[in-house]
Design a protein around this motif. Structure first.
Motif, PDB file in Angstrom:
ATOM      1  N   GLY A  42       0.787  -1.294   0.232  1.00  0.00           N
ATOM      2  CA  GLY A  42      -0.015   0.156   0.205  1.00  0.00           C
ATOM      3  C   GLY A  42       0.798   1.254   0.102  1.00  0.00           C
ATOM      4  O   GLY A  42       0.325   2.312   0.296  1.00  0.00           O
ATOM      5  N   LYS A  43       2.154   1.205  -0.229  1.00  0.00           N
ATOM      6  CA  LYS A  43       3.000   2.291  -0.065  1.00  0.00           C
ATOM      7  C   LYS A  43       2.724   3.292  -1.072  1.00  0.00           C
ATOM      8  O   LYS A  43       2.647   4.676  -0.772  1.00  0.00           O
ATOM      9  CB  LYS A  43       4.676   1.897  -0.131  1.00  0.00           C
ATOM     10  CG  LYS A  43       4.914   0.969   0.906  1.00  0.00           C
ATOM     11  CD  LYS A  43       6.382   0.684   0.888  1.00  0.00           C
ATOM     12  CE  LYS A  43       6.991  -0.107  -0.286  1.00  0.00           C
ATOM     13  NZ  LYS A  43       6.206  -1.402  -0.832  1.00  0.00           N
ATOM     14  N   THR A  44       2.577   2.713  -2.648  1.00  0.00           N
ATOM     15  CA  THR A  44       2.361   3.630  -3.521  1.00  0.00           C
ATOM     16  C   THR A  44       1.051   4.324  -3.634  1.00  0.00           C
ATOM     17  O   THR A  44       0.799   5.454  -3.799  1.00  0.00           O
ATOM     18  CB  THR A  44       2.366   2.895  -4.958  1.00  0.00           C
ATOM     19  OG1 THR A  44       3.794   2.331  -4.993  1.00  0.00           O
ATOM     20  CG2 THR A  44       2.187   3.773  -6.023  1.00  0.00           C
ATOM     21  N   THR A  45       0.006   3.562  -3.065  1.00  0.00           N
ATOM     22  CA  THR A  45      -1.166   4.375  -2.712  1.00  0.00           C
ATOM     23  C   THR A  45      -1.108   5.314  -1.958  1.00  0.00           C
ATOM     24  O   THR A  45      -1.882   6.323  -1.937  1.00  0.00           O
ATOM     25  CB  THR A  45      -2.337   2.924  -2.353  1.00  0.00           C
ATOM     26  OG1 THR A  45      -2.223   2.102  -3.246  1.00  0.00           O
ATOM     27  CG2 THR A  45      -3.681   3.564  -2.215  1.00  0.00           C
ATOM     28  N   ALA A  46      -0.515   5.202  -0.785  1.00  0.00           N
ATOM     29  CA  ALA A  46      -0.326   6.177   0.200  1.00  0.00           C
ATOM     30  C   ALA A  46       0.086   7.374  -0.392  1.00  0.00           C
ATOM     31  O   ALA A  46      -0.284   8.514  -0.118  1.00  0.00           O
ATOM     32  CB  ALA A  46       0.167   5.639   1.491  1.00  0.00           C
ATOM     33  N   ILE A  47       1.393   7.364  -1.062  1.00  0.00           N
ATOM     34  CA  ILE A  47       1.936   8.514  -1.474  1.00  0.00           C
ATOM     35  C   ILE A  47       1.148   9.013  -2.796  1.00  0.00           C
ATOM     36  O   ILE A  47       1.185  10.376  -2.930  1.00  0.00           O
ATOM     37  CB  ILE A  47       3.210   7.917  -2.412  1.00  0.00           C
ATOM     38  CG1 ILE A  47       4.172   7.623  -1.346  1.00  0.00           C
ATOM     39  CG2 ILE A  47       3.918   8.858  -3.244  1.00  0.00           C
ATOM     40  CD1 ILE A  47       5.630   6.951  -1.667  1.00  0.00           C
ATOM     41  N   ASP A  48       0.459   8.289  -3.452  1.00  0.00           N
ATOM     42  CA  ASP A  48      -0.580   8.861  -4.545  1.00  0.00           C
ATOM     43  C   ASP A  48      -1.423   9.786  -3.751  1.00  0.00           C
ATOM     44  O   ASP A  48      -1.839  10.841  -4.331  1.00  0.00           O
ATOM     45  CB  ASP A  48      -1.228   7.757  -5.267  1.00  0.00           C
ATOM     46  CG  ASP A  48      -0.318   7.233  -6.387  1.00  0.00           C
ATOM     47  OD1 ASP A  48       0.763   7.717  -6.544  1.00  0.00           O
ATOM     48  OD2 ASP A  48      -0.802   6.108  -6.947  1.00  0.00           O
ATOM     49  N   MET A  50      -1.027  11.198  -0.934  1.00  0.00           N
ATOM     50  CA  MET A  50      -0.220  12.644  -0.449  1.00  0.00           C
ATOM     51  C   MET A  50      -0.017  13.775  -1.545  1.00  0.00           C
ATOM     52  O   MET A  50      -0.197  14.705  -1.427  1.00  0.00           O
ATOM     53  CB  MET A  50       0.934  12.308   0.139  1.00  0.00           C
ATOM     54  CG  MET A  50       0.927  11.446   1.520  1.00  0.00           C
ATOM     55  SD  MET A  50       2.640  11.042   1.980  1.00  0.00           S
ATOM     56  CE  MET A  50       2.022   9.528   3.184  1.00  0.00           C
ATOM     57  N   LEU A  51       0.130  12.954  -2.916  1.00  0.00           N
ATOM     58  CA  LEU A  51       0.152  13.850  -3.932  1.00  0.00           C
ATOM     59  C   LEU A  51      -0.975  14.503  -4.741  1.00  0.00           C
ATOM     60  O   LEU A  51      -1.022  15.341  -5.431  1.00  0.00           O
ATOM     61  CB  LEU A  51       0.886  13.298  -5.028  1.00  0.00           C
ATOM     62  CG  LEU A  51       2.609  12.863  -4.665  1.00  0.00           C
ATOM     63  CD1 LEU A  51       3.027  11.969  -5.595  1.00  0.00           C
ATOM     64  CD2 LEU A  51       3.244  14.004  -4.764  1.00  0.00           C
ATOM     65  N   GLY A  52      -2.118  14.066  -3.891  1.00  0.00           N
ATOM     66  CA  GLY A  52      -3.245  14.435  -4.497  1.00  0.00           C
ATOM     67  C   GLY A  52      -3.880  13.751  -5.903  1.00  0.00           C
ATOM     68  O   GLY A  52      -4.569  14.284  -6.617  1.00  0.00           O
ATOM     69  N   LEU A  53      -3.308  12.583  -6.119  1.00  0.00           N
ATOM     70  CA  LEU A  53      -3.533  11.968  -7.460  1.00  0.00           C
ATOM     71  C   LEU A  53      -4.654  10.846  -7.399  1.00  0.00           C
ATOM     72  O   LEU A  53      -5.203  10.646  -8.224  1.00  0.00           O
ATOM     73  CB  LEU A  53      -2.214  11.232  -7.956  1.00  0.00           C
ATOM     74  CG  LEU A  53      -1.041  11.762  -8.234  1.00  0.00           C
ATOM     75  CD1 LEU A  53       0.127  10.819  -8.415  1.00  0.00           C
ATOM     76  CD2 LEU A  53      -1.112  12.997  -9.283  1.00  0.00           C
ATOM     77  N   ASN A  54      -4.962  10.809  -6.014  1.00  0.00           N
ATOM     78  CA  ASN A  54      -6.303   9.877  -5.992  1.00  0.00           C
ATOM     79  C   ASN A  54      -7.144  10.409  -4.709  1.00  0.00           C
ATOM     80  O   ASN A  54      -6.641  11.261  -3.987  1.00  0.00           O
ATOM     81  CB  ASN A  54      -6.125   8.434  -5.649  1.00  0.00           C
ATOM     82  CG  ASN A  54      -5.582   7.614  -6.800  1.00  0.00           C
ATOM     83  OD1 ASN A  54      -6.024   7.896  -7.939  1.00  0.00           O
ATOM     84  ND2 ASN A  54      -4.678   6.568  -6.777  1.00  0.00           N
ATOM     85  N   THR A  55      -8.443  10.133  -4.453  1.00  0.00           N
ATOM     86  CA  THR A  55      -9.404  10.467  -3.634  1.00  0.00           C
ATOM     87  C   THR A  55      -9.559   9.075  -2.777  1.00  0.00           C
ATOM     88  O   THR A  55      -9.812   8.213  -3.401  1.00  0.00           O
ATOM     89  CB  THR A  55     -10.580  11.162  -3.885  1.00  0.00           C
ATOM     90  OG1 THR A  55     -10.289  12.316  -4.824  1.00  0.00           O
ATOM     91  CG2 THR A  55     -11.361  11.440  -2.978  1.00  0.00           C
ATOM     92  N   PRO A  56      -9.329   9.381  -1.718  1.00  0.00           N
ATOM     93  CA  PRO A  56      -9.618   7.821  -0.567  1.00  0.00           C
ATOM     94  C   PRO A  56     -10.977   7.587  -0.885  1.00  0.00           C
ATOM     95  O   PRO A  56     -11.936   8.310  -1.054  1.00  0.00           O
ATOM     96  CB  PRO A  56      -9.156   8.536   0.819  1.00  0.00           C
ATOM     97  CG  PRO A  56      -9.435   9.866   0.880  1.00  0.00           C
ATOM     98  CD  PRO A  56      -8.994  10.507  -0.494  1.00  0.00           C
ATOM     99  N   SER A  57     -11.260   6.322  -0.636  1.00  0.00           N
ATOM    100  CA  SER A  57     -12.530   5.587  -0.576  1.00  0.00           C
ATOM    101  C   SER A  57     -13.317   5.975   0.682  1.00  0.00           C
ATOM    102  O   SER A  57     -14.698   5.999   0.705  1.00  0.00           O
ATOM    103  CB  SER A  57     -12.344   4.123  -0.806  1.00  0.00           C
ATOM    104  OG  SER A  57     -11.780   3.678  -2.119  1.00  0.00           O
TER     105      SER A  57
END
Length: 303
Positions: A42-48, A50-57
């Motif tokens: 889940g590291k890359t997901t967490a970084i994405d 932080m970068l605002g590239l995704n919105t959490p479910s």
């Protein structure tokens, strides 16, 4: 503001896959934290996030106290990712000039070149750089905007010894000015040496959080090696011997949680022990132990 990054009960799902599972995490301003875990943790997901590239479910992510998807938030974040696609026909200085123009208060190009160790390559085209030099260029592009938060993903891969030394010297300089750093890497010796804090992620949850030393001590395993004339049966019978491997020339390697007890018993049985060596668990030992557990519980290890 003391929290640079804050995750509150964050879950991230992609169809039936849960990449982050009810994750709560704060990164303190000015710290160098390392986020490690096996592939798919889940590291890359967490970084994405932080970068605002995704919105959490589910849950909330804040960077510098606000939504990371806002343009003004992104201007305060620098990211050195594993792969960066840039115009290969530009020179190093031209590319840095282009990137610097995207930020309201960038650092000088000369300083970015010095921090990254690329001053001598400033006029070279990007296409002519070596693998290690391209990693240094990624670092220069990540810091030219003078970020408050710097995300580093496997930053020293392909760098030689001199390049790594220059890189960490640059990180130390940025940290002295208040920059917060989050490192993800598989090079655990760098984590052990550089990180103030180590966060171990597995299956989308935190399984350990503390200083590298405290995470290492959580495992509590030592390795004991010595040469003796004791038989395999006698060696396995020594108190405290969780496991023993027999090598050539009588060399035995033990895994034990009570090294003092084992060594004392071995000396009583064979006073002529040779090549005696006792080592505490390495960070790699701790990582393998923590991520191999079948039941994952959140664990906080005090600093």
């Amino acid at each position: 503001m003391n929290d640079m990054v804050c995750f509150e009960d964050v879950s991230q799902r992609f169809g039936t896959l849960t990449a982050l599972n009810d994750l709560s995490l704060e990164l303190k301003a000015g710290q160098l934290s390392a986020l490690i875990g096996p592939n798919g943790a889940g590291k890359t997901t967490a970084i994405d996030l932080m970068l605002g590239l995704n919105t959490p479910s589910q849950g909330t992510v804040r960077v510098m106290g606000v939504d990371p998807r806002l343009a003004r938030t992104r201007q305060g974040i620098g990211a050195m990712l594993q792969e960066v696609n840039v115009p290969a026909g530009l020179s190093v200085r031209e590319l840095l000039t282009l990137y610097a123009a995207l930020y309201p208060r960038p650092m000088t190009l000369d300083r970015a070149l010095t921090l990254s160790g690329l001053a001598e390559q400033a006029k070279q085209r990007v296409s002519s750089l070596s693998g290690g030099q391209k990693r240094r260029l990624s670092f220069a592009l990540a810091v030219v905007g003078q970020p408050k938060l710097l995300l580093l993903d496997e930053p020293t891969v392909a760098m030689d010894v001199q390049g790594r030394a220059a890189f960490w010297q640059g990180i130390a300089e940025l940290r002295s000015e208040g920059c917060t750093v989050l490192l993800t890497t598989h090079l655990l010796e760098e984590v052990d040496r550089a990180a103030d804090r180590l966060i171990v992620l597995n299956k989308g949850r935190i399984v350990a959080d503390g200083t590298p030393g405290s995470v290492r001590e959580r495992v509590g395993v030592s390795r004991v090696r010595f040469v003796s004339q004791l038989s395999a049966v006698q060696l396995r019978a020594l108190p405290g011997a969780d496991s023993v491997e027999m090598g050539r020339d009588g060399l035995a390697t033990f895994s034990t949680r009570t090294p003092e007890l084992l060594v004392r018993a071995a000396l009583d049985a064979a006073p002529d022990l040779g090549s005696l060596e006792v080592t505490r668990a390495s960070l790699e030992d701790a990582f393998l132990s923590l991520t191999a557990e079948s039941v994952i519980n959140e664990v906080t290890v005090s600093a």
